[in-house]
Every structure is written in structure tokens, then in C-alpha cells.
Design a protein around this motif. Structure first.
Motif, PDB file in Angstrom:
ATOM      1  N   PRO A 119      -4.176   7.340  -2.428  1.00  0.00           N
ATOM      2  CA  PRO A 119      -5.528   7.189  -2.985  1.00  0.00           C
ATOM      3  C   PRO A 119      -5.544   7.640  -4.442  1.00  0.00           C
ATOM      4  N   GLU A 129      -8.590   8.357  -7.589  1.00  0.00           N
ATOM      5  CA  GLU A 129      -9.946   8.237  -8.145  1.00  0.00           C
ATOM      6  C   GLU A 129      -9.812   7.461  -9.454  1.00  0.00           C
ATOM      7  N   ARG A 156     -13.051   6.136  -5.114  1.00  0.00           N
ATOM      8  CA  ARG A 156     -11.758   6.309  -4.463  1.00  0.00           C
ATOM      9  C   ARG A 156     -11.167   4.928  -4.144  1.00  0.00           C
ATOM     10  N   CYS A 208     -12.384   4.644   0.960  1.00  0.00           N
ATOM     11  CA  CYS A 208     -11.903   3.852  -0.173  1.00  0.00           C
ATOM     12  C   CYS A 208     -12.675   2.531  -0.223  1.00  0.00           C
TER      13      CYS A 208
END
Ligand SMILES: CC(C)(COP(=O)(O)OP(=O)(O)OC[C@H]1O[C@@H](n2cnc3c(N)ncnc32)[C@H](O)[C@@H]1OP(=O)(O)O)[C@@H](O)C(=O)NCCC(=O)NCCS
Length: 255
Positions: free
Chosen positions: A73, A75, A107, A142
Motif C-alpha cells: 500500500p 498513500e 491509500r 484501498c
């Protein structure tokens, strides 16, 4: 998480599966593909810091691993137009070294690889693996999955520029490339080329060892399973392969 025939397990739940899952890519990739120094520097951190995004797909009856996948992941602003020319070699440093500036971010999930057990290819397992990655991203909030897709038939057309190759289509209007087609069928769109997804450099002797080729003089060589020619410079004692991939974007809709 479970589908009728397969169970998705993540490596925070089953750390005992990290090594057996890693055996799949070790067997799947040609040796030269395992020599990217940025990947080497960061790879085990994905299991240490983000085990919940690393998964194996198990056959429900036998519990054997049929496919595996890695993602991380980040940001990030999430604008496909801002995706860089780097792919895998951009994602890992962005996650572990130089995160993008915070602010108006969300995200996003970035794919690193999906590998199906070589003995079980051609049974539509790859789509199930992409869906597993999407569902892991969805469960963790996400909004997008960005994949630097390695067009898996491009190695048969190493002289064709990737910008042209990714525009080839089937009669149905889907991508010509089988792996891009799997993503497209699941709703992904091509959003750009990452010309330098991976940079693999080594001495001439290392390349001869990795590929089994003999490199008698400087120049460009077609190396089996490479997507573009590899450039050799005998004076500098270097072989350089820049792997191009294609950015594909899946929008992840909440349940
Ligand atoms: C790429 C990969 C994940 C595909 O998995 P798979 O389970 O064999 O593929 P599927 O059975 O789901 O088939 C997917 C598509 O590929 C096609 N395909 C499968 N094997 C093929 C082959 N040997 N030659 C040509 N096309 C093939 C299928 O026909 C299908 O396309 P279609 O339904 O649109 O016709 C798998 O080959 C693999 O693990 N490769 C090594 C690692 C890799 O390249 N990963 C992807 C980049 S990270």
C-alpha cells in the motif's frame, strides 16, 4: 476469505507459508529477472512490514498453494496521470524510503507480482489471483490497484516498441497480450507505459552465467524471456537490461 475452490490466505495469518510461496517466483522467473538491485534491497521488507498484503491462493480441498501474489500500500494522490516512468523500481523505494508528500492522498495498492504454479497454468487461476489482490485491497480501504503489468507475451516480440505492442488488440477489442487481457477483463484500464520498470545490470560474465549465452562483442542481444534487447558494452564490462512494463489501473469499489 474463501472462494468455492480456493482460499486466500495472507502472510500475517500464515507466516509459515512465506517460504513455500516464495518458491513459486523462484521457479517461474528467468535468473536475470532476479538480479534487480532495488528489488533485492527491499524485498523481504514487504513480508516484515506488510504481511497482510502478501497472499497465497490455496486449493480448498488439498490446501496446496496454487498461486501467490505480492502488493504494497502507498498513500499517494492516486492520479493515474502522475504515474512515473519507473514501475517496480519506483514502487519499492516510494514505500520504504521516500514516501510521496502527504496531503491530498488516498491509500492505493501497488501490485508487485502474481505467480501461478507452473504446473497449473492455463486453468484461469490468474484471474482468481488478481481478484484476491483486489479483495485484499478492498478490505483494507484501498481505492485503486495500480499494476506495472509485465506483458507476458512481449518477450516473443522483443523488437517491437512497448508503446505499439500494448495497443495490439484481439478481434474482440481486448489486449493482444494474455496477461494484460486478464487485467482488462477484470475492469482495468491501460493508463501508461513505465519505460523503466526494472533496471538489471551485471558484468558480461554474470550475464553469460544468468542466460547461458556467450557475448563475443558489444552490441544489443536478444535474450530469451527478456521483453527488449539487452545492451552489452565489453569495454565497460556491463550488460544492461531495462524492462518496460505497462501501468494498468483497477478502480476498487467498496463492497
Ligand atoms: C502470467 C500468469 C500469471 C498467467 O497465469 P495462468 O494461470 O497460466 O493464466 P490463465 O489460465 O488464467 O489464462 C490467462 C490468459 O492467458 C492465456 N494463456 C494461458 N497460458 C497461455 C500460453 N501458454 N500461451 C498463450 N496464452 C496463454 C489464456 O488463454 C488466458 O487468456 P484468454 O482467456 O483471454 O484467452 C502465469 O503464466 C505466470 O505465473 N507466469 C510467470 C509469472 C508472471 O509472468 N506473472 C505476471 C507478471 S507479474
Amino acid at each position: 476469505m474463501s472462494t468455492t475452490r480456493h482460499t486466500i490466505v495472507t502472510m500475517d495469518e500464515r507466516p509459515d507459508l512465506i517460504d513455500p510461496a516464495q518458491n513459486l517466483p523462484s521457479a517461474a522467473w528467468p535468473t536475470f529477472m532476479m538480479q534487480d538491485k532495488i528489488v533485492e534491497r527491499h524485498w523481504m521488507k514487504i513480508y516484515d512490514q506488510y504481511p497482510e498484503y502478501q497472499f497465497a491462493l490455496l486449493e480448498s480441498d488439498t490446501q496446496r498453494i496454487v498461486a501467490m501474489g505480492n502488493s504494497v500500500p502507498l498513500e499517494w494522490r492516486g492520479d493515474p496521470k502522475e504515474l512515473p516512468a519507473g514501475g517496480i523500481d519506483w514502487i519499492l523505494p516510494a514505500v520504504f524510503e521516500n514516501p510521496p508528500p502527504s496531503g491530498d492522498t488516498c491509500r492505493c495498492l501497488f501490485a508487485l507480482q502474481i505467480v501461478v504454479d507452473p504446473g497449473l497454468r492455463g486453468r484461469a487461476l490468474s484471474g482468481a489471483a488478481v481478484q484476491a489482490m483486489l479483495s485484499i485491497g478492498r478490505n483494507r480501504g484501498c481505492r485503486s490497484l495500480f499494476a506495472p503489468v509485465r506483458p507476458n507475451q512481449k518477450h516473443m516480440y522483443p523488437l517491437t516498441p512497448i508503446e505499439r505492442y500494448i495497443r495490439w488488440t484481439t478481434d474482440e477489442g481486448l489486449p493482444f497480450d494474455a496477461w494484460m487481457r486478464v487485467h482488462a477483463r477484470l475492469g482495468a484500464e491501460v493508463v501508461g507505459v513505465c519505460e523503466e520498470s526494472m533496471r538489471i545490470s551485471g558484468t558480461v560474465a554474470e550475464w553469460e552465467d544468468w542466460t547461458g549465452l556467450t557475448i563475443p562483442e558489444s552490441g544489443e542481444y536478444i535474450v530469451p524471456l527478456a521483453l527488449t534487447p539487452v545492451l552489452f558494452d565489453k569495454e565497460k564490462d556491463e550488460g544492461l537490461y531495462i524492462e518496460p512494463n505497462v501501468w494498468m489501473h483497477h478502480i476498487i469499489k467498496p463492497d
